[in-house]
Scaffold this motif. Structure first.
Motif, short mmCIF file in Angstrom:
data_model
loop_
_atom_site.label_atom_id
_atom_site.label_comp_id
_atom_site.label_asym_id
_atom_site.label_seq_id
_atom_site.Cartn_x
_atom_site.Cartn_y
_atom_site.Cartn_z
N ALA A 20 0.83 -1.21 0.00
CA ALA A 20 0.00 0.00 0.00
C ALA A 20 0.86 1.25 0.00
O ALA A 20 1.83 1.34 0.75
CB ALA A 20 -0.91 0.01 1.23
N TRP A 40 -2.11 3.48 3.41
CA TRP A 40 -1.38 2.70 4.41
C TRP A 40 -1.98 2.88 5.81
O TRP A 40 -2.08 1.92 6.57
CB TRP A 40 0.09 3.05 4.39
CG TRP A 40 0.90 2.31 5.40
CD1 TRP A 40 1.59 2.84 6.45
CD2 TRP A 40 1.13 0.89 5.46
NE1 TRP A 40 2.22 1.85 7.16
CE2 TRP A 40 1.95 0.64 6.58
CE3 TRP A 40 0.70 -0.19 4.70
CZ2 TRP A 40 2.36 -0.64 6.94
CZ3 TRP A 40 1.11 -1.47 5.06
CH2 TRP A 40 1.93 -1.68 6.16
N ALA A 94 -3.89 -0.64 6.96
CA ALA A 94 -4.26 -1.34 5.72
C ALA A 94 -3.66 -2.74 5.65
O ALA A 94 -4.13 -3.58 4.87
CB ALA A 94 -3.81 -0.53 4.50
N ILE A 120 -3.07 -6.72 1.29
CA ILE A 120 -1.98 -5.78 1.57
C ILE A 120 -1.06 -6.41 2.61
O ILE A 120 -1.50 -6.76 3.70
CB ILE A 120 -2.52 -4.42 2.08
CG1 ILE A 120 -3.47 -3.78 1.06
CG2 ILE A 120 -1.36 -3.49 2.44
CD1 ILE A 120 -2.85 -3.43 -0.27
N ILE A 168 -1.26 1.57 -5.00
CA ILE A 168 -1.06 0.17 -4.65
C ILE A 168 -0.02 -0.42 -5.60
O ILE A 168 -0.13 -0.27 -6.81
CB ILE A 168 -2.39 -0.61 -4.75
CG1 ILE A 168 -3.40 -0.05 -3.74
CG2 ILE A 168 -2.16 -2.09 -4.52
CD1 ILE A 168 -4.78 -0.67 -3.81
#
Length: 82
Positions: A5, A10, A15, A45, A58
């Motif tokens: 991420a 994040w 995440a 993630i 991403i």
């Protein structure tokens, strides 16, 4: 299927472990003009892709990227949902 991420999602590690569905929506200014294969891929993630090295929201693993786009594109436009 995994991904890292970028700082925008994040959330100080929040995440990590979350699942995101990614869809290729088009090309960037570089690479393959029509990279999208259609469909989407769901990734987990597992890491952070910090700025300035990370150039996207991403960073998909090669396996995940190749599921939705031509690997030669390198970078694509995406839509994503958690």
């Amino acid at each position: 299927m995994i991904a890292a991420a970028g700082d925008t999602i994040w959330n100080n590690g929040g995440a990590c472990g979350q699942m995101y569905t990614i869809t290729c929506t088009g090309a960037t200014n570089q690479g393959v003009p029509e990279p999208c294969k259609g469909g989407s891929v769901t990734v987990k993630i597992v890491d952070r892709c910090p700025s300035p090295g990370c150039q996207g929201t991403i960073d998909l693993s090669q396996e995940a990227f190749s599921t939705i786009a031509d690997i030669n594109a390198g970078k694509i436009q995406i839509d994503y949902t958690q």
